[in-house]
Design a protein around this motif. Structure first.
Motif, PDB file in Angstrom:
ATOM      1  N   SER A  73       0.798  -1.221   0.000  1.00 53.66           N
ATOM      2  CA  SER A  73       0.000   0.000   0.000  1.00 53.66           C
ATOM      3  C   SER A  73       0.832   1.273   0.000  1.00 53.66           C
ATOM      4  O   SER A  73       1.912   1.334   0.590  1.00 53.66           O
ATOM      5  CB  SER A  73      -0.906   0.014   1.238  1.00 53.66           C
ATOM      6  OG  SER A  73      -1.647   1.212   1.309  1.00 53.66           O
ATOM      7  N   LYS A  74       0.275   2.272  -0.632  1.00 55.71           N
ATOM      8  CA  LYS A  74       0.752   3.645  -0.444  1.00 55.71           C
ATOM      9  C   LYS A  74       0.520   4.014   1.024  1.00 55.71           C
ATOM     10  O   LYS A  74      -0.499   3.659   1.608  1.00 55.71           O
ATOM     11  CB  LYS A  74      -0.045   4.578  -1.360  1.00 55.71           C
ATOM     12  CG  LYS A  74       0.422   6.016  -1.401  1.00 55.71           C
ATOM     13  CD  LYS A  74       1.617   6.175  -2.300  1.00 55.71           C
ATOM     14  CE  LYS A  74       1.963   7.657  -2.489  1.00 55.71           C
ATOM     15  NZ  LYS A  74       3.210   7.799  -3.269  1.00 55.71           N
ATOM     16  N   HIS A  75       1.479   4.746   1.602  1.00 58.40           N
ATOM     17  CA  HIS A  75       1.380   5.096   3.022  1.00 58.40           C
ATOM     18  C   HIS A  75       1.555   6.609   3.159  1.00 58.40           C
ATOM     19  O   HIS A  75       2.622   7.143   2.876  1.00 58.40           O
ATOM     20  CB  HIS A  75       2.471   4.358   3.796  1.00 58.40           C
ATOM     21  CG  HIS A  75       2.405   4.505   5.276  1.00 58.40           C
ATOM     22  ND1 HIS A  75       1.240   4.814   5.962  1.00 58.40           N
ATOM     23  CD2 HIS A  75       3.370   4.372   6.232  1.00 58.40           C
ATOM     24  CE1 HIS A  75       1.494   4.864   7.269  1.00 58.40           C
ATOM     25  NE2 HIS A  75       2.777   4.604   7.450  1.00 58.40           N
ATOM     26  N   GLN A  76       0.476   7.287   3.583  1.00 57.18           N
ATOM     27  CA  GLN A  76       0.526   8.743   3.720  1.00 57.18           C
ATOM     28  C   GLN A  76       0.337   9.208   5.157  1.00 57.18           C
ATOM     29  O   GLN A  76       0.826  10.279   5.515  1.00 57.18           O
ATOM     30  CB  GLN A  76      -0.527   9.390   2.803  1.00 57.18           C
ATOM     31  CG  GLN A  76      -0.233   9.194   1.318  1.00 57.18           C
ATOM     32  CD  GLN A  76      -1.220   9.911   0.424  1.00 57.18           C
ATOM     33  OE1 GLN A  76      -2.347  10.219   0.813  1.00 57.18           O
ATOM     34  NE2 GLN A  76      -0.805  10.161  -0.803  1.00 57.18           N
ATOM     35  N   TYR A 146       4.514  -1.524   3.328  1.00 56.36           N
ATOM     36  CA  TYR A 146       4.559  -0.234   2.642  1.00 56.36           C
ATOM     37  C   TYR A 146       5.835  -0.193   1.800  1.00 56.36           C
ATOM     38  O   TYR A 146       6.933  -0.032   2.336  1.00 56.36           O
ATOM     39  CB  TYR A 146       4.519   0.913   3.652  1.00 56.36           C
ATOM     40  CG  TYR A 146       3.190   0.968   4.394  1.00 56.36           C
ATOM     41  CD1 TYR A 146       2.029   1.292   3.722  1.00 56.36           C
ATOM     42  CD2 TYR A 146       3.116   0.654   5.742  1.00 56.36           C
ATOM     43  CE1 TYR A 146       0.808   1.329   4.377  1.00 56.36           C
ATOM     44  CE2 TYR A 146       1.897   0.688   6.408  1.00 56.36           C
ATOM     45  CZ  TYR A 146       0.751   1.027   5.722  1.00 56.36           C
ATOM     46  OH  TYR A 146      -0.451   1.042   6.374  1.00 56.36           O
ATOM     47  N   GLN A 148       7.341   1.881  -0.029  1.00 54.43           N
ATOM     48  CA  GLN A 148       8.222   3.051   0.045  1.00 54.43           C
ATOM     49  C   GLN A 148       8.896   3.189   1.407  1.00 54.43           C
ATOM     50  O   GLN A 148       9.753   4.042   1.595  1.00 54.43           O
ATOM     51  CB  GLN A 148       7.436   4.319  -0.307  1.00 54.43           C
ATOM     52  CG  GLN A 148       7.018   4.354  -1.780  1.00 54.43           C
ATOM     53  CD  GLN A 148       6.041   5.463  -2.087  1.00 54.43           C
ATOM     54  OE1 GLN A 148       4.943   5.506  -1.537  1.00 54.43           O
ATOM     55  NE2 GLN A 148       6.430   6.363  -2.969  1.00 54.43           N
ATOM     56  N   PHE A 160       9.949   2.879  -4.825  1.00 53.16           N
ATOM     57  CA  PHE A 160       9.448   1.652  -4.233  1.00 53.16           C
ATOM     58  C   PHE A 160      10.639   0.726  -4.031  1.00 53.16           C
ATOM     59  O   PHE A 160      11.375   0.444  -4.963  1.00 53.16           O
ATOM     60  CB  PHE A 160       8.409   0.995  -5.149  1.00 53.16           C
ATOM     61  CG  PHE A 160       7.031   1.589  -5.040  1.00 53.16           C
ATOM     62  CD1 PHE A 160       5.922   0.768  -4.902  1.00 53.16           C
ATOM     63  CD2 PHE A 160       6.835   2.961  -5.091  1.00 53.16           C
ATOM     64  CE1 PHE A 160       4.643   1.305  -4.800  1.00 53.16           C
ATOM     65  CE2 PHE A 160       5.570   3.514  -4.994  1.00 53.16           C
ATOM     66  CZ  PHE A 160       4.469   2.683  -4.847  1.00 53.16           C
ATOM     67  N   ALA A 179      -4.126   1.838  -2.998  1.00 48.56           N
ATOM     68  CA  ALA A 179      -3.878   3.263  -3.244  1.00 48.56           C
ATOM     69  C   ALA A 179      -4.635   4.087  -2.215  1.00 48.56           C
ATOM     70  O   ALA A 179      -5.591   3.606  -1.589  1.00 48.56           O
ATOM     71  CB  ALA A 179      -4.335   3.635  -4.653  1.00 48.56           C
ATOM     72  N   GLU A 220       4.468  -0.288  -8.658  1.00 46.85           N
ATOM     73  CA  GLU A 220       4.628   1.160  -8.528  1.00 46.85           C
ATOM     74  C   GLU A 220       3.706   1.903  -9.480  1.00 46.85           C
ATOM     75  O   GLU A 220       3.052   2.882  -9.094  1.00 46.85           O
ATOM     76  CB  GLU A 220       6.082   1.550  -8.786  1.00 46.85           C
ATOM     77  CG  GLU A 220       6.324   3.049  -8.654  1.00 46.85           C
ATOM     78  CD  GLU A 220       7.799   3.414  -8.656  1.00 46.85           C
ATOM     79  OE1 GLU A 220       8.092   4.632  -8.607  1.00 46.85           O
ATOM     80  OE2 GLU A 220       8.648   2.505  -8.707  1.00 46.85           O
ATOM     81  N   VAL A 223      -0.051   1.510  -8.195  1.00 51.23           N
ATOM     82  CA  VAL A 223      -0.328   2.214  -6.945  1.00 51.23           C
ATOM     83  C   VAL A 223      -0.269   3.726  -7.139  1.00 51.23           C
ATOM     84  O   VAL A 223      -1.148   4.465  -6.669  1.00 51.23           O
ATOM     85  CB  VAL A 223       0.653   1.768  -5.839  1.00 51.23           C
ATOM     86  CG1 VAL A 223       0.535   2.681  -4.616  1.00 51.23           C
ATOM     87  CG2 VAL A 223       0.381   0.326  -5.437  1.00 51.23           C
ATOM     88  N   GLU A 224       0.752   4.199  -7.839  1.00 47.62           N
ATOM     89  CA  GLU A 224       0.899   5.644  -8.033  1.00 47.62           C
ATOM     90  C   GLU A 224      -0.206   6.198  -8.931  1.00 47.62           C
ATOM     91  O   GLU A 224      -0.755   7.273  -8.664  1.00 47.62           O
ATOM     92  CB  GLU A 224       2.272   5.967  -8.608  1.00 47.62           C
ATOM     93  CG  GLU A 224       3.431   5.685  -7.668  1.00 47.62           C
ATOM     94  CD  GLU A 224       3.494   6.644  -6.493  1.00 47.62           C
ATOM     95  OE1 GLU A 224       2.570   7.445  -6.287  1.00 47.62           O
ATOM     96  OE2 GLU A 224       4.493   6.601  -5.753  1.00 47.62           O
ATOM     97  N   SER A 227      -3.427   6.190  -6.870  1.00 47.37           N
ATOM     98  CA  SER A 227      -3.367   7.197  -5.800  1.00 47.37           C
ATOM     99  C   SER A 227      -3.506   8.599  -6.373  1.00 47.37           C
ATOM    100  O   SER A 227      -4.206   9.450  -5.798  1.00 47.37           O
ATOM    101  CB  SER A 227      -2.048   7.063  -5.026  1.00 47.37           C
ATOM    102  OG  SER A 227      -1.988   5.844  -4.313  1.00 47.37           O
TER     103      SER A 227
END
Length: 243
Positions: A73-76, A146, A148, A160, A179, A220, A223-224, A227
């Protein structure tokens, strides 16, 4: 007023973490199901109070992963952790070793099967986990990683890392990319929470069998792209933003 409500939201969120941690502790100590129930109850509480106190609605899209899979997963921010864990039946994270010593979080994380790693030694943790899976010692469930390696603010570029691809290749498990746009409303640092719709989206599964670098490139890209689409839906053009 929004800042004040954000501050009150954060205070009650951490207070409730401690309260629920203590209330559920006897059950959690004797049952992994009890520990998961405590964590999932807390996730529901955070989502409810975020909506009521700061106007931050949340949504999980896509087919929720089941069984033995990797979730990359993307992690924000902390919110994507809440949304993913609250959605899947038996989530467990690769987490920073320092969190083992955090009150409540550390004890419950270990109880639900999270894997602590030292900074800079993720490769060792992955090697150990592969051995655990091979001999059946790993806690069954959905392993959340995650790629990244840390929280990344919206619009910021970060590579990534290959650890996720090694794990995918060595375990032979399907991978579900995820995402998110949560960082637009709940930043990785600070108190202020913005109203809006924060989303985590589970994307179509990537089946086992890809070469690790081909997998990483596909992961990558998917997901990008997803997102960025979620962030654009919320009014933020990540592709033309320069942090």
């Amino acid at each position: 007023m929004r800042w004040v409500m954000s501050f009150l939201f954060v205070i009650q969120m951490y207070a409730m973490m401690a309260i629920m941690g203590i209330v559920f502790l006897p059950w959690a100590l004797v049952s992994r199901h009890g520990a998961r129930t405590a964590c999932r109850t807390y996730c529901r509480w955070v989502r409810l109070t975020a909506r009521l106190m700061v106007g931050l609605r949340t949504e999980v899209r896509g087919e929720v992963p089941q069984g033995e899979v990797l979730i990359a997963s993307k992690h924000q921010s902390f919110l994507d952790i809440i949304l993913i864990f609250g959605a899947v039946p038996a989530g467990k994270f690769i987490m920073k070793r320092e969190l083992m010593w955090a009150p409540v979080i550390g004890q419950y994380a270990l109880r639900i099967g999270c894997v602590p790693v030292e900074r800079g030694k993720r490769g060792q943790a992955i090697a150990r986990m592969i051995k655990d899976v091979a001999r059946g010692a790993a806690v069954p469930g959905q392993l959340i990683i995650y790629p990244q390696g840390t929280r990344i603010a919206p619009g910021v570029k970060a590579p990534f890392k290959v650890g996720t691809a090694i794990l995918y290749e060595q375990t032979g498990q399907p991978c579900v990319p995820a995402a998110t746009n949560v960082g637009l409303f709940w930043p990785r640092k600070g108190i202020y929470r913005k109203p809006g719709l924060a989303v985590v989206e589970f994307l179509p599964v990537i089946q086992p069998g890809l070469e690790k670098y081909a997998f990483l490139e596909r992961l990558e890209t998917e997901v990008e792209t997803a997102s960025n689409a979620l962030m654009k839906e919320a009014g933020f053009d990540a592709e033309n933003h320069h942090a």
